[in-house]
Design an enzyme around this catalytic site. Structure first.
Site, mmCIF file in Angstrom:
data_model
loop_
_atom_site.group_PDB
_atom_site.id
_atom_site.type_symbol
_atom_site.label_atom_id
_atom_site.label_comp_id
_atom_site.label_asym_id
_atom_site.label_seq_id
_atom_site.Cartn_x
_atom_site.Cartn_y
_atom_site.Cartn_z
ATOM 1 N N SER A 1 133.246 -17.882 -55.125
ATOM 2 C CA SER A 1 132.363 -17.818 -54.243
ATOM 3 C C SER A 1 132.860 -17.368 -52.902
ATOM 4 O O SER A 1 133.856 -17.805 -52.506
ATOM 5 C CB SER A 1 131.919 -19.413 -54.058
ATOM 6 O OG SER A 1 131.030 -19.670 -52.942
ATOM 7 N N ASP B 1 113.988 -29.260 -58.995
ATOM 8 C CA ASP B 1 114.593 -28.251 -58.028
ATOM 9 C C ASP B 1 114.803 -26.795 -59.040
ATOM 10 O O ASP B 1 114.593 -25.774 -58.433
ATOM 11 C CB ASP B 1 115.815 -28.837 -57.710
ATOM 12 C CG ASP B 1 115.792 -30.222 -56.703
ATOM 13 O OD1 ASP B 1 114.743 -30.539 -56.364
ATOM 14 O OD2 ASP B 1 116.887 -30.538 -56.598
ATOM 15 N N TYR C 1 121.715 -42.862 -55.879
ATOM 16 C CA TYR C 1 120.776 -42.152 -56.549
ATOM 17 C C TYR C 1 120.549 -42.476 -57.924
ATOM 18 O O TYR C 1 119.463 -42.770 -58.332
ATOM 19 C CB TYR C 1 120.973 -40.422 -56.619
ATOM 20 C CG TYR C 1 119.877 -39.484 -57.015
ATOM 21 C CD1 TYR C 1 119.008 -38.863 -56.335
ATOM 22 C CD2 TYR C 1 119.681 -39.380 -58.286
ATOM 23 C CE1 TYR C 1 118.252 -38.147 -56.825
ATOM 24 C CE2 TYR C 1 118.865 -38.635 -59.153
ATOM 25 C CZ TYR C 1 117.940 -37.768 -58.168
ATOM 26 O OH TYR C 1 116.994 -36.956 -58.691
ATOM 27 N N SER D 1 122.397 -26.666 -55.152
ATOM 28 C CA SER D 1 123.124 -26.646 -56.544
ATOM 29 C C SER D 1 122.141 -25.941 -57.300
ATOM 30 O O SER D 1 122.657 -25.245 -58.150
ATOM 31 C CB SER D 1 123.301 -28.005 -56.900
ATOM 32 O OG SER D 1 122.326 -29.000 -56.892
ATOM 33 N N ALA E 1 121.965 -30.412 -47.748
ATOM 34 C CA ALA E 1 120.750 -30.663 -46.888
ATOM 35 C C ALA E 1 119.447 -31.072 -47.451
ATOM 36 O O ALA E 1 118.352 -30.908 -46.924
ATOM 37 C CB ALA E 1 120.508 -29.169 -46.141
ATOM 38 N N GLY E 2 119.652 -31.350 -48.848
ATOM 39 C CA GLY E 2 118.247 -31.747 -49.646
ATOM 40 C C GLY E 2 117.506 -30.610 -49.994
ATOM 41 O O GLY E 2 116.354 -30.801 -50.112
ATOM 42 N N LEU E 3 118.041 -29.415 -49.866
ATOM 43 C CA LEU E 3 117.285 -28.081 -50.094
ATOM 44 C C LEU E 3 117.773 -27.321 -51.445
ATOM 45 O O LEU E 3 117.361 -25.953 -51.627
ATOM 46 C CB LEU E 3 117.686 -27.040 -48.932
ATOM 47 C CG LEU E 3 117.175 -27.699 -47.591
ATOM 48 C CD1 LEU E 3 117.403 -26.979 -46.323
ATOM 49 C CD2 LEU E 3 115.792 -27.830 -47.490
ATOM 50 N N SER E 4 118.326 -27.938 -52.303
ATOM 51 C CA SER E 4 118.599 -27.635 -53.803
ATOM 52 C C SER E 4 119.422 -26.473 -53.675
ATOM 53 O O SER E 4 119.332 -25.370 -54.658
ATOM 54 C CB SER E 4 117.244 -27.366 -54.561
ATOM 55 O OG SER E 4 116.603 -28.404 -54.399
#
Length: 391
Positions: free
Chosen positions: A74, A179, A231, A135, A130-133
């Protein structure tokens, strides 16, 4: 990502791949992050969600290997390629970023697909944590590339299922299916109305610019992790509620019968709150679809704000930074606002008139500074294309 930007990104990824592995990749693929317009935590309750893909993507260059070796690199993580053996991959054996792409290889092989290794180079513009998927974008881009390279013939919905299995079992994060499906299946200029029980889909036109509107993402820069305990506690509480009510999932509790269902839960106060959020959130998703098709996007603002109140007060997964972003946006003229994503940090979304964007952004940044919070990142969310090959 525009055509020019996509071509440049593909060239850079190909060049870096060649430097790392000594040869050209067999292709370059991209998969987006997502914003969820409405429908939070309903996906693992067999409910309704409505995400759309972002222009921010994870890009992957790959070459097939047939010797059982998986090499992962990466651009966003220091160090050289990590080398693994595909036959050694085992659930929850890896706590590093490599668990996500390795988990996809494991899930494909577990499903009987003959994936025999690959060289992989990745880079991403999806904000992490950031909660924007981010992963899901990583999983889906690797899955799509391997699907193409090995000629597996898997369609988008099933790829999403395999990526979810990778995250649930291999990584150990109890996420729902939204997601991965959003990353794999969204289309440009639309939001995806998804029934997570059977993966039935409808692409709903969502052209905000034509209406003089904008949807802003406010990344609070508060990090969260889906694999942490909170969660999982919410998911377990929802499953308990379904069991107590004698239904397969909270999706099966009708909105019209919510009061009666809550009464049956007696003194289970925490479970009552979770059930109320899920049932009302499913109704909010259906209401947003109806409003978009009848009255237009301006009408959905109050429903977004209702959703935030439910996530804050019933599901209890907001945080001071998210509440400040939402409250400041609303007091500064936004049409609606709510947190988005798994919660405990991450991002909020703000629906606003185009002309109000500068003042709203300034007000949110000033409020964070006054409160002593880390400066947020504010950017526009444009409904974009799902996963695809770009070179």
């Amino acid at each position: 990502m525009g055509a020019g930007a996509g071509a440049e990104a593909a060239r850079q990824v190909r060049d870096t791949f060649a430097e790392l592995y000594g040869g050209a990749p067999q292709g370059v693929w991209a998969a987006p992050g997502r914003v969820n317009l409405i429908g939070e935590h309903t996906d693992y309750n067999d409910g309704f969600v409505m995400p759309f893909a972002l222009p921010h993507v994870t890009t992957a260059a790959l070459a097939r290997r047939d010797d059982g070796v998986l090499r992962l690199h990466s651009a966003d993580v220091p160090g050289g390629p990590v080398e693994l053996r595909v036959e050694d991959l085992a659930p929850q054996s890896d706590t590093n970023w490599t668990a996500y792409p390795a988990g996809v290889v494991w899930a494909l092989r577990e499903a009987g697909h003959p994936v025999t290794g690959a060289d992989v180079h990745l880079t991403s513009t999806v904000p992490s944590g950031a909660g924007l998927s981010s992963s899901a974008a990583l999983e889906v881009v690797v899955a799509l590339a391997l699907n193409d390279l090995f000629g597996l013939g898997i369609e988008g919905r099933q790829l999403a299922r395999l990526c979810q299995r990778a995250e649930n079992v291999y990584v150990g994060a109890p996420t729902g299916i939204m997601d991965q499906t959003a990353s794999a299946c969204c289309t440009d200029g639309h939001a995806l109305f998804l029934d997570t029980r059977d993966l039935a889909q409808r692409q709903i036109p969502f052209d905000l610019a034509r209406e003089g509107l904008r949807l802003l993402v406010v990344d609070t820069r508060v990090q969260h992790a889906h694999s942490d305990g909170e969660y999982g506690k919410r998911r377990a509480g929802c499953e308990k509620g379904a069991a107590l009510l004698g239904v397969d999932a909270l999706r099966d509790v009708a909105y019209a019968g919510l009061d009666a269902a809550l009464a049956r839960l007696g003194d289970e106060a925490e479970v009552r709150r979770l059930v109320r959020h899920i049932v009302t959130e499913n109704e909010r998703v259906e209401r947003v679809v109806s409003l978009l098709e009848s009255a237009g996007p301006r009408a959905i603002g109050p429903v977004l704000t209702e959703g935030h109140a439910s996530l804050r007060d019933d599901f209890r997964i907001s945080c001071p930074e998210l509440d400040l972003a939402v409250d400041t946006a609303l007091s500064s003229g936004a049409l609606g606002a709510r947190m988005t994503g798994g919660g405990f940090g991450g991002s909020a979304i703000v629906l606003a008139e185009e002309s109000d964007v500068p003042s709203l952004t300034e007000a949110i940044e000033a409020a964070f500074a006054t409160a002593g919070h880390t400066a947020p990142r504010v950017f526009e969310a444009v409904p974009s294309a799902g996963a695809r090959r770009i070179a």
